[in-house]
Every structure is written in C-alpha cells, then in structure tokens.
Design a protein around this motif. Structure first.
Motif, mmCIF file in Angstrom:
data_model
loop_
_atom_site.group_PDB
_atom_site.id
_atom_site.type_symbol
_atom_site.label_atom_id
_atom_site.label_comp_id
_atom_site.label_asym_id
_atom_site.label_seq_id
_atom_site.Cartn_x
_atom_site.Cartn_y
_atom_site.Cartn_z
ATOM 1 N N SER A 95 26.021 3.851 67.810
ATOM 2 C CA SER A 95 27.006 3.959 68.879
ATOM 3 C C SER A 95 26.843 5.149 69.819
ATOM 4 O O SER A 95 26.919 4.987 71.023
ATOM 5 N N GLN A 132 34.440 -1.183 72.243
ATOM 6 C CA GLN A 132 35.121 -2.380 71.779
ATOM 7 C C GLN A 132 35.233 -2.499 70.259
ATOM 8 O O GLN A 132 36.036 -3.268 69.767
ATOM 9 N N PHE A 133 34.411 -1.759 69.530
ATOM 10 C CA PHE A 133 34.410 -1.896 68.076
ATOM 11 C C PHE A 133 35.504 -1.074 67.423
ATOM 12 O O PHE A 133 35.699 0.085 67.756
ATOM 13 N N SER A 134 36.179 -1.672 66.466
ATOM 14 C CA SER A 134 37.011 -0.882 65.566
ATOM 15 C C SER A 134 36.063 -0.328 64.503
ATOM 16 O O SER A 134 34.900 -0.722 64.407
ATOM 17 N N THR A 135 36.547 0.582 63.696
ATOM 18 C CA THR A 135 35.715 1.127 62.630
ATOM 19 C C THR A 135 35.239 0.018 61.702
ATOM 20 O O THR A 135 34.068 -0.032 61.315
ATOM 21 N N GLN A 136 36.126 -0.896 61.350
ATOM 22 C CA GLN A 136 35.758 -1.999 60.456
ATOM 23 C C GLN A 136 34.695 -2.894 61.093
ATOM 24 O O GLN A 136 33.744 -3.299 60.437
ATOM 25 N N ASP A 137 34.869 -3.222 62.376
ATOM 26 C CA ASP A 137 33.885 -4.057 63.073
ATOM 27 C C ASP A 137 32.521 -3.377 63.115
ATOM 28 O O ASP A 137 31.486 -4.013 62.893
ATOM 29 N N ALA A 138 32.516 -2.082 63.409
ATOM 30 C CA ALA A 138 31.251 -1.348 63.475
ATOM 31 C C ALA A 138 30.579 -1.313 62.112
ATOM 32 O O ALA A 138 29.367 -1.514 62.011
ATOM 33 N N ARG A 139 31.348 -1.074 61.065
ATOM 34 C CA ARG A 139 30.754 -1.045 59.724
ATOM 35 C C ARG A 139 30.169 -2.399 59.346
ATOM 36 O O ARG A 139 29.109 -2.492 58.746
ATOM 37 N N ARG A 140 30.852 -3.459 59.709
ATOM 38 C CA ARG A 140 30.362 -4.798 59.411
ATOM 39 C C ARG A 140 29.079 -5.086 60.212
ATOM 40 O O ARG A 140 28.097 -5.568 59.688
ATOM 41 N N SER A 141 29.090 -4.749 61.487
ATOM 42 C CA SER A 141 27.948 -5.058 62.350
ATOM 43 C C SER A 141 26.738 -4.174 62.087
ATOM 44 O O SER A 141 25.600 -4.631 62.177
#
Length: 82
Positions: free
Chosen positions: A14, A62-71
């Motif tokens: 990021s 656009q990413f939340s922390t959870q979204d970033a960790r998943r992606s």
C-alpha cells in the motif's frame, strides 16, 4: 511483546502504491510538457507540491484493514511468537 502487532510491509504494498499515485499525478498535472531548464523544472514541481499540500489532497484508500489482509496476505510473512 504481546502489546505490539508487527507488520512487515512488502515493497509492492500500500505505501508504495500511494507514492506511485503521487508521481503519476505529478506527471499528468505538471510534467506532461517540455520544460526547458532545470531551474524552471524545480520551480514548477515546487509550485505543484505547494498547491497540492495547500489543497489538502488525500488519497481515498478503499481497503479496510481486513480487506487488505485478505488481498495481500500472500505478500506478508507468517510470524509466530512463542
């Protein structure tokens, strides 16, 4: 040790994307024409940076922390603390 969450930032994650976005904006808004001298180039870039900072331009991440960790999980090392 349990108070801290260690995050190792890969070079293609990021913060680097944000820097690349800024350089892209600089190129599109300021450098897409011929600038005859190095002094003029410095003046143009300093002017652009000042205007951008004065306007308070922010990146809408656009990413939340959870979204970033998943992606991006495949880019991070697994850390085990014993």
């Amino acid at each position: 040790m349990n108070r801290f969450e260690w995050i190792y930032t890969p070079k293609h994650a990021s913060w680097l994307n944000m820097a690349e976005l800024e350089f892209s904006a600089l190129q599109r808004q300021c450098l897409k024409r011929r600038i005859p001298t190095l002094e003029r180039l410095r003046d143009e870039v300093e002017s652009w940076v000042s205007a951008r900072n004065a306007a308070g331009v922010k990146i809408n991440w656009q990413f939340s922390t959870q979204d970033a960790r998943r992606s991006f999980s495949r880019h991070y090392q697994a850390i085990q603390i014993n």
